[in-house]
Design a protein around this motif. Structure first.
Motif, PDB file in Angstrom:
ATOM      1  N   GLU A 199       0.824  -1.211   0.000  1.00  0.00           N
ATOM      2  CA  GLU A 199       0.000   0.000   0.000  1.00  0.00           C
ATOM      3  C   GLU A 199       0.862   1.267   0.000  1.00  0.00           C
ATOM      4  N   ASP A 200       0.315   2.335  -0.590  1.00  0.00           N
ATOM      5  CA  ASP A 200       1.041   3.584  -0.802  1.00  0.00           C
ATOM      6  C   ASP A 200       0.112   4.751  -0.486  1.00  0.00           C
ATOM      7  N   LEU A 201       0.471   5.530   0.541  1.00  0.00           N
ATOM      8  CA  LEU A 201      -0.395   6.620   0.990  1.00  0.00           C
ATOM      9  C   LEU A 201       0.172   8.006   0.659  1.00  0.00           C
ATOM     10  N   ARG A 202       1.132   8.086  -0.236  1.00  0.00           N
ATOM     11  CA  ARG A 202       1.754   9.373  -0.514  1.00  0.00           C
ATOM     12  C   ARG A 202       0.740  10.419  -0.975  1.00  0.00           C
ATOM     13  N   ASP A 203      -0.237  10.008  -1.766  1.00  0.00           N
ATOM     14  CA  ASP A 203      -1.232  10.960  -2.271  1.00  0.00           C
ATOM     15  C   ASP A 203      -2.295  11.326  -1.233  1.00  0.00           C
ATOM     16  N   GLU A 204      -2.288  10.656  -0.081  1.00  0.00           N
ATOM     17  CA  GLU A 204      -3.319  10.894   0.928  1.00  0.00           C
ATOM     18  C   GLU A 204      -2.894  11.887   2.009  1.00  0.00           C
ATOM     19  N   LEU A 205      -1.606  12.186   2.092  1.00  0.00           N
ATOM     20  CA  LEU A 205      -1.126  13.050   3.172  1.00  0.00           C
ATOM     21  C   LEU A 205      -1.686  14.462   3.059  1.00  0.00           C
ATOM     22  N   ALA A 206      -1.751  14.983   1.848  1.00  0.00           N
ATOM     23  CA  ALA A 206      -2.160  16.377   1.655  1.00  0.00           C
ATOM     24  C   ALA A 206      -3.619  16.614   2.017  1.00  0.00           C
ATOM     25  N   GLN A 207      -4.407  15.560   2.118  1.00  0.00           N
ATOM     26  CA  GLN A 207      -5.820  15.713   2.476  1.00  0.00           C
ATOM     27  C   GLN A 207      -6.005  16.019   3.964  1.00  0.00           C
ATOM     28  N   ILE A 208      -4.959  15.829   4.763  1.00  0.00           N
ATOM     29  CA  ILE A 208      -5.063  15.972   6.212  1.00  0.00           C
ATOM     30  C   ILE A 208      -4.575  17.356   6.635  1.00  0.00           C
ATOM     31  N   SER A 209      -5.460  18.107   7.287  1.00  0.00           N
ATOM     32  CA  SER A 209      -5.080  19.413   7.843  1.00  0.00           C
ATOM     33  C   SER A 209      -5.161  19.405   9.370  1.00  0.00           C
ATOM     34  N   THR A 210      -5.568  18.288   9.939  1.00  0.00           N
ATOM     35  CA  THR A 210      -5.652  18.129  11.392  1.00  0.00           C
ATOM     36  C   THR A 210      -4.280  18.315  12.029  1.00  0.00           C
ATOM     37  N   LEU A 211      -4.249  18.933  13.198  1.00  0.00           N
ATOM     38  CA  LEU A 211      -3.006  19.096  13.936  1.00  0.00           C
ATOM     39  C   LEU A 211      -2.381  17.725  14.163  1.00  0.00           C
ATOM     40  N   THR A 212      -1.156  17.541  13.672  1.00  0.00           N
ATOM     41  CA  THR A 212      -0.513  16.229  13.660  1.00  0.00           C
ATOM     42  C   THR A 212       0.855  16.289  14.324  1.00  0.00           C
ATOM     43  N   TYR A 213       1.116  15.300  15.183  1.00  0.00           N
ATOM     44  CA  TYR A 213       2.414  15.174  15.844  1.00  0.00           C
ATOM     45  C   TYR A 213       3.031  13.840  15.432  1.00  0.00           C
ATOM     46  N   ILE A 214       4.297  13.901  15.030  1.00  0.00           N
ATOM     47  CA  ILE A 214       4.986  12.721  14.508  1.00  0.00           C
ATOM     48  C   ILE A 214       6.092  12.344  15.483  1.00  0.00           C
ATOM     49  N   PHE A 215       5.865  11.276  16.255  1.00  0.00           N
ATOM     50  CA  PHE A 215       6.847  10.761  17.212  1.00  0.00           C
ATOM     51  C   PHE A 215       7.694   9.718  16.478  1.00  0.00           C
ATOM     52  N   HIS A 216       9.023   9.896  16.469  1.00  0.00           N
ATOM     53  CA  HIS A 216       9.824   8.924  15.708  1.00  0.00           C
ATOM     54  C   HIS A 216      11.223   8.807  16.294  1.00  0.00           C
ATOM     55  N   GLY A 217      11.678   7.550  16.438  1.00  0.00           N
ATOM     56  CA  GLY A 217      13.022   7.282  16.921  1.00  0.00           C
ATOM     57  C   GLY A 217      14.051   7.481  15.825  1.00  0.00           C
ATOM     58  N   GLN A 218      15.148   8.140  16.141  1.00  0.00           N
ATOM     59  CA  GLN A 218      16.172   8.408  15.139  1.00  0.00           C
ATOM     60  C   GLN A 218      17.054   7.197  14.872  1.00  0.00           C
ATOM     61  N   LYS A 219      16.913   6.149  15.678  1.00  0.00           N
ATOM     62  CA  LYS A 219      17.663   4.909  15.462  1.00  0.00           C
ATOM     63  C   LYS A 219      16.750   3.784  14.967  1.00  0.00           C
ATOM     64  N   ASP A 220      15.600   4.139  14.435  1.00  0.00           N
ATOM     65  CA  ASP A 220      14.610   3.159  13.994  1.00  0.00           C
ATOM     66  C   ASP A 220      15.158   2.373  12.794  1.00  0.00           C
TER      67      ASP A 220
END
Length: 268
Positions: A199-220
C-alpha cells in the motif's frame, strides 16, 4: 472495560476502554495488540484522558478472518468502534502499521471527528521502497519475511523483535513483547505484511489538515527516520518530535520522555 463491536462486514473487534475524559484511540503495530500500550494505559487516566486501545483484525482479541487485512478494512473496523462508542472529538494515535491505518481512517471517516492525530514510528507514507521513494526495506525483503513466517513464525517474530529496540531491555520484558505477537493469527500476520508491502499513501497526506504530531526514533531500523520527514513534508499542520536514543519501540526505549511528550501534546 472491554467492548466487542461488530463491523458491517460481520467481524467482531475488541477495544479496551479505560478512564474518563478526552478519548485517545490507539492503533497498534504489526504483529502485536493494544496491550503494547500498557505504559500509556497506566498513565493517561491519571491525567483526565480516556484510553481506548483497539485490536486490529487478525490481532489480539479481535476476530481473525481468512482475509480483510487491507488498510481499508482495518480503517472500517476503527470506524465501527468509534461509532459504537459515540466518539465525536478525540485524539487518534497510530503506531507503526497503525500509522497508515490512522491516515486511511482520517481520509475516509475521521476528518471531522479527530482533533489531533499522533503518528508514532509510523509505517507511512510507504513501508517499502519504490520509484522516487528510496526509504525502508525493499519489497523483496518483505517477501523474505513472509517466507520466514510461513516456515517458522515464532523464530521470525523473534528476529523481528531483535530489530525493534535500540536500548537494552530485560529478558522477561522481551518475552512478554514476543508473546504479544504470537497472539495474532498466522494468516493475519502474513496478509497484514502484504498490506504493508504493497500500500502507498503518498497521495493521501495532503488531504489531512488536522493538527498532527509525529513521534519517531532516530535509530529506527524498521521504519527509518526518513519516514517522519516524508510525512511532515506531506501533512501541512504537522510537527516532528524526534527521539534520539530510540529505535522502533520508542515508547519502551525512552518511556519517560515518550509519556511526557504524549501528555504535553494532549494537554496543549
Amino acid at each position: 472495560m472491554g467492548h466487542v463491536i461488530q463491523t458491517e462486514s460481520g467481524y467482531n473487534v475488541f477495544a479496551e476502554d479505560i478512564g474518563t475524559g478526552i478519548p485517545v484511540v490507539f492503533l497498534h503495530g504489526w504483529p502485536v495488540s493494544h496491550k503494547m500500550f500498557e505504559y500509556q494505559m497506566n498513565e493517561l487516566p491519571k491525567h483526565g484522558f480516556r484510553f481506548i486501545g483497539i485490536d486490529l483484525l487478525g490481532f489480539g482479541k479481535s476476530d481473525k478472518p481468512w482475509n480483510s487485512y487491507t488498510y481499508d478494512m482495518q480503517a472500517e473496523a476503527v470506524h465501527h468502534v468509534v461509532a459504537f462508542l459515540g466518539l465525536e472529538h478525540f485524539v487518534l494515535a497510530g503506531f507503526s502499521m497503525g500509522g497508515p491505518i490512522a491516515i486511511r481512517y482520517m481520509n475516509k471517516y475521521g476528518l471531522a471527528k479527530v482533533d489531533k492525530l499522533l503518528l508514532m514510528a509510523a509505517a507511512a507514507p510507504v513501508f517499502t521502497q519504490r520509484d522516487a521513494y528510496p526509504f525502508g526495506m525493499k519489497k523483496e525483503e518483505a517477501d523474505d519475511m513472509i517466507k520466514q513466517i510461513q516456515a517458522d513464525r515464532p523464530n521470525a517474530l523473534q528476529d523481528f523483535g531483535d530489530m525493534f529496540f535500540a536500548q537494552e531491555h530485560s529478558n522477561p520484558f522481551k518475552q512478554w513483547f514476543f508473546h504479544l505477537g504470537l497472539e495474532a493469527s498466522g494468516h493475519g500476520t502474513i496478509q497484514a505484511m502484504e498490506a504493508l508491502r504493497d500500500e502507498d499513501l503518498r497521495d493521501e497526506l495532503a488531504q489531512i489538515s488536522t493538527l498532527t504530531y509525529i513521534f519517531h526514533g532516530q535509530k529506527d531500523e524498521i521504519c527509518p527516520f526518513d519516514f517522519a520527514k516524508e510525512i511532515t513534508g506531506g501533512i501541512v499542520n504537522s510537527t516532528v518530535i524526534p527521539f534520539a536514543d530510540s529505535g522502533h519501540g520508542l515508547m519502551f526505549d525512552e518511556k519517560e520522555k515518550f509519556n511526557q511528550e504524549l501528555l504535553r501534546v494532549l494537554q496543549s
